[in-house]
Design a protein around this motif. Structure first.
Motif, mmCIF file in Angstrom:
data_model
loop_
_atom_site.group_PDB
_atom_site.id
_atom_site.type_symbol
_atom_site.label_atom_id
_atom_site.label_comp_id
_atom_site.label_asym_id
_atom_site.label_seq_id
_atom_site.Cartn_x
_atom_site.Cartn_y
_atom_site.Cartn_z
ATOM 1 N N ARG A 2 -0.861 -2.478 4.613
ATOM 2 C CA ARG A 2 -0.278 -2.099 3.324
ATOM 3 C C ARG A 2 0.924 -2.978 2.978
ATOM 4 O O ARG A 2 1.624 -3.479 3.870
ATOM 5 C CB ARG A 2 0.192 -0.640 3.389
ATOM 6 C CG ARG A 2 -0.964 0.341 3.335
ATOM 7 C CD ARG A 2 -0.462 1.758 3.154
ATOM 8 N NE ARG A 2 -1.539 2.688 2.849
ATOM 9 C CZ ARG A 2 -1.315 3.951 2.511
ATOM 10 N NH1 ARG A 2 -0.068 4.399 2.426
ATOM 11 N NH2 ARG A 2 -2.325 4.764 2.264
ATOM 12 N N ILE A 21 3.751 8.301 -5.508
ATOM 13 C CA ILE A 21 2.594 7.400 -5.533
ATOM 14 C C ILE A 21 2.805 6.255 -4.544
ATOM 15 O O ILE A 21 1.904 5.879 -3.791
ATOM 16 C CB ILE A 21 2.358 6.861 -6.956
ATOM 17 C CG1 ILE A 21 1.902 8.006 -7.876
ATOM 18 C CG2 ILE A 21 1.345 5.716 -6.958
ATOM 19 C CD1 ILE A 21 1.798 7.632 -9.342
ATOM 20 N N ARG A 24 1.917 6.865 -1.024
ATOM 21 C CA ARG A 24 0.459 6.981 -0.815
ATOM 22 C C ARG A 24 -0.239 5.621 -0.835
ATOM 23 O O ARG A 24 -1.300 5.454 -0.229
ATOM 24 C CB ARG A 24 -0.141 7.879 -1.897
ATOM 25 C CG ARG A 24 0.112 9.358 -1.674
ATOM 26 C CD ARG A 24 -0.177 10.178 -2.935
ATOM 27 N NE ARG A 24 -0.118 11.601 -2.631
ATOM 28 C CZ ARG A 24 1.013 12.262 -2.468
ATOM 29 N NH1 ARG A 24 2.170 11.604 -2.608
ATOM 30 N NH2 ARG A 24 1.020 13.553 -2.154
ATOM 31 N N ARG A 25 0.338 4.666 -1.527
ATOM 32 C CA ARG A 25 -0.382 3.399 -1.730
ATOM 33 C C ARG A 25 0.265 2.212 -0.999
ATOM 34 O O ARG A 25 -0.396 1.201 -0.762
ATOM 35 C CB ARG A 25 -0.449 3.086 -3.226
ATOM 36 C CG ARG A 25 -1.458 3.959 -3.978
ATOM 37 C CD ARG A 25 -1.642 3.467 -5.398
ATOM 38 N NE ARG A 25 -2.745 4.128 -6.091
ATOM 39 C CZ ARG A 25 -4.013 3.719 -6.042
ATOM 40 N NH1 ARG A 25 -4.331 2.667 -5.301
ATOM 41 N NH2 ARG A 25 -4.964 4.365 -6.711
ATOM 42 N N ILE A 241 5.316 0.440 -9.535
ATOM 43 C CA ILE A 241 4.466 0.617 -8.340
ATOM 44 C C ILE A 241 3.092 -0.006 -8.601
ATOM 45 O O ILE A 241 2.534 -0.726 -7.770
ATOM 46 C CB ILE A 241 4.330 2.106 -7.983
ATOM 47 C CG1 ILE A 241 5.694 2.799 -7.943
ATOM 48 C CG2 ILE A 241 3.575 2.273 -6.658
ATOM 49 C CD1 ILE A 241 6.708 2.179 -7.006
ATOM 50 N N ALA A 242 2.589 0.238 -9.820
ATOM 51 C CA ALA A 242 1.286 -0.354 -10.189
ATOM 52 C C ALA A 242 1.365 -1.873 -10.206
ATOM 53 O O ALA A 242 0.430 -2.569 -9.788
ATOM 54 C CB ALA A 242 0.856 0.169 -11.558
ATOM 55 N N ASP A 245 1.090 -2.849 -6.555
ATOM 56 C CA ASP A 245 -0.160 -2.449 -5.913
ATOM 57 C C ASP A 245 -1.392 -2.975 -6.654
ATOM 58 O O ASP A 245 -2.408 -3.300 -6.013
ATOM 59 C CB ASP A 245 -0.219 -0.913 -5.861
ATOM 60 C CG ASP A 245 -1.446 -0.421 -5.119
ATOM 61 O OD1 ASP A 245 -1.590 -0.736 -3.920
ATOM 62 O OD2 ASP A 245 -2.287 0.260 -5.759
ATOM 63 N N TRP A 295 -5.809 4.574 -11.976
ATOM 64 C CA TRP A 295 -5.061 4.213 -10.750
ATOM 65 C C TRP A 295 -4.091 5.320 -10.363
ATOM 66 O O TRP A 295 -3.987 5.690 -9.182
ATOM 67 C CB TRP A 295 -4.321 2.893 -10.995
ATOM 68 C CG TRP A 295 -3.359 2.509 -9.942
ATOM 69 C CD1 TRP A 295 -3.621 1.772 -8.809
ATOM 70 C CD2 TRP A 295 -1.954 2.822 -9.897
ATOM 71 N NE1 TRP A 295 -2.470 1.625 -8.075
ATOM 72 C CE2 TRP A 295 -1.432 2.261 -8.727
ATOM 73 C CE3 TRP A 295 -1.091 3.536 -10.745
ATOM 74 C CZ2 TRP A 295 -0.089 2.370 -8.360
ATOM 75 C CZ3 TRP A 295 0.244 3.661 -10.390
ATOM 76 C CH2 TRP A 295 0.722 3.081 -9.228
ATOM 77 N N LEU A 296 -3.395 5.880 -11.361
ATOM 78 C CA LEU A 296 -2.414 6.949 -11.097
ATOM 79 C C LEU A 296 -3.100 8.149 -10.448
ATOM 80 O O LEU A 296 -2.697 8.611 -9.377
ATOM 81 C CB LEU A 296 -1.739 7.354 -12.414
ATOM 82 C CG LEU A 296 -0.587 8.352 -12.358
ATOM 83 C CD1 LEU A 296 0.339 8.181 -13.576
ATOM 84 C CD2 LEU A 296 -1.066 9.808 -12.317
ATOM 85 N N TRP A 297 -4.193 8.627 -11.056
ATOM 86 C CA TRP A 297 -4.861 9.826 -10.522
ATOM 87 C C TRP A 297 -5.551 9.524 -9.201
ATOM 88 O O TRP A 297 -5.549 10.382 -8.292
ATOM 89 C CB TRP A 297 -5.836 10.404 -11.552
ATOM 90 C CG TRP A 297 -5.150 10.973 -12.743
ATOM 91 C CD1 TRP A 297 -5.219 10.532 -14.038
ATOM 92 C CD2 TRP A 297 -4.237 12.092 -12.757
ATOM 93 N NE1 TRP A 297 -4.398 11.284 -14.830
ATOM 94 C CE2 TRP A 297 -3.811 12.258 -14.091
ATOM 95 C CE3 TRP A 297 -3.762 12.971 -11.767
ATOM 96 C CZ2 TRP A 297 -2.910 13.265 -14.452
ATOM 97 C CZ3 TRP A 297 -2.863 13.971 -12.121
ATOM 98 C CH2 TRP A 297 -2.450 14.110 -13.450
ATOM 99 N N SER A 299 -4.414 7.853 -6.936
ATOM 100 C CA SER A 299 -3.365 7.856 -5.897
ATOM 101 C C SER A 299 -3.298 9.204 -5.181
ATOM 102 O O SER A 299 -2.786 9.296 -4.075
ATOM 103 C CB SER A 299 -2.002 7.563 -6.526
ATOM 104 O OG SER A 299 -2.040 6.376 -7.287
ATOM 105 N N PHE A 300 -3.808 10.261 -5.843
ATOM 106 C CA PHE A 300 -3.675 11.599 -5.260
ATOM 107 C C PHE A 300 -4.970 12.121 -4.667
ATOM 108 O O PHE A 300 -5.038 13.270 -4.218
ATOM 109 C CB PHE A 300 -3.132 12.583 -6.330
ATOM 110 C CG PHE A 300 -1.725 12.266 -6.747
ATOM 111 C CD1 PHE A 300 -1.479 11.438 -7.841
ATOM 112 C CD2 PHE A 300 -0.650 12.743 -6.000
ATOM 113 C CE1 PHE A 300 -0.191 11.114 -8.208
ATOM 114 C CE2 PHE A 300 0.648 12.427 -6.370
ATOM 115 C CZ PHE A 300 0.884 11.607 -7.471
#
Ligand code: RIB
Ligand code: CA
Length: 301
Positions: A2, A21, A24-25, A241-242, A245, A295-297, A299-300
């Motif tokens: 990562r 987020i 998690r990523r 973050i996006a 990532d 991408w946001l969703w 992440s969970f």
């Protein structure tokens, strides 16, 4: 493997979503905090609280500057709540660590040979002090990604942004000394809107999701319409973050930039004139909104 990041932030509700987020990523090795949306004692405590709730007590939290370099701290308590996480009950405060963020970050960056990325989602005060105190650190980052200004090269529909307005001197220092800088401006961030009707989805993601639901319900009511849609609201910091990532979610242009530090145009970001006394910055000129929300969703999941 990562992507290893250090995140400097002023949680703040969009910072909080960005952090949940990021863990998690990405490989978040340290979080540092700065006075911004709310005072430093609250941003510091909020970062600790969020990481504890997410079971990530292993991530060190640092405390940096309590206020901008020259101007007084202007809090954004109206949109983030008095303590910074909406109506979240007042979290018990622990004393701030004696070691300041820039000292700890410099020590870590010196001892690490692995690639390391820096993300900043608050005023740039800590990063500016770090770069002035340790100029050799300014050039060692794979990328420096900031929630930063209303940027030339994008569709500018507003001319100031909180982080750069609060500390324009720090913002300009970062532009002068940093390398591999990539910026998310407010004008692009306000294209990537989260529909109010979707906030309830967070409730299915455990106790972190429940807190995100409560905070974003509060924040969404304050920020709805900021991107021109009365049924949706921007999540500004999440785009940094996006950008680290999933950079292909954005289109980029490159420009040398400077910040107006004094007077009626304080905080305005302009194309730097004259000899290039500063590095070229990558600027997000557009975002794939559907791709960003997917991408946001994801992440969970
Ligand atoms: O202008 C948006 C920025 O100001 C975000 O970082 C938000 O958290 C506030 O700090
Ligand atoms: Ca922020």
């Amino acid at each position: 493997m990562r992507t290893r990041v250090i995140i400097d932030m002023d949680p703040g509700i969009d910072d909080a979503l960005a952090l949940m987020i990021a863990i998690r990523r990405l490989d978040v090795v340290t979080v540092s905090t700065v006075g911004g949306n709310v005072k430093l004692a609250d941003t510091y405590q909020n970062a600790r609280y969020l990481l504890d709730l997410a079971g990530r007590q292993d991530v060190p939290v640092l405390a940096g500057a309590s206020r901008p370099m020259f101007y007084p701290l202007i809090k954004a308590a109206d949109i983030h709540g008095e303590a910074g996480l909406g109506g979240t009950p007042n979290i018990p405060h622990v004393p701030l660590p004696r070691e300041r963020a820039w000292t700890a970050i410099a020590a870590y960056a010196h001892q690490q040979t692995e690639p390391l990325h820096l993300i900043a989602t608050g005023p740039l005060t800590n990063i500016a002090v770090l770069f002035l105190a340790h100029p050799e650190i300014a050039a060692r980052w794979e990328s420096i990604t900031c929630m930063f200004g209303a940027l030339p090269g994008t569709h500018v529909d507003r001319f100031e942004e909180f982080n750069v307005y609060l500390d324009p001197h720090a913002a300009d220092i970062v532009l002068r000394h940093g390398k591999n800088i990539q910026l998310i401006g407010i004008n692009v961030a306000h294209r990537a809107l989260l529909p109010l009707r979707d906030v309830a989805r967070f409730k299915s993601y455990g106790r972190v999701g429940q807190l995100l639901f409560e905070m974003l319900t509060f924040y969404g009511e304050q920020a709805k319409g900021e991107g021109g849609d009365p049924g949706a609201f921007p999540v500004d910091d999440v785009l940094t973050i996006a950008a680290v990532d999933a950079p292909d979610l954005f289109e980029w242009v490159e420009l040398p930039l400077a910040v107006v530090r004094e007077g009626p145009l304080r905080g305005t970001v302009v194309v730097a004139q004259g000899p290039a006394d500063r590095p070229i910055c990558r600027i997000a000129s557009s975002v794939n909104v559907d791709g960003f929300l997917d991408w946001l969703w994801a992440s969970f999941q």
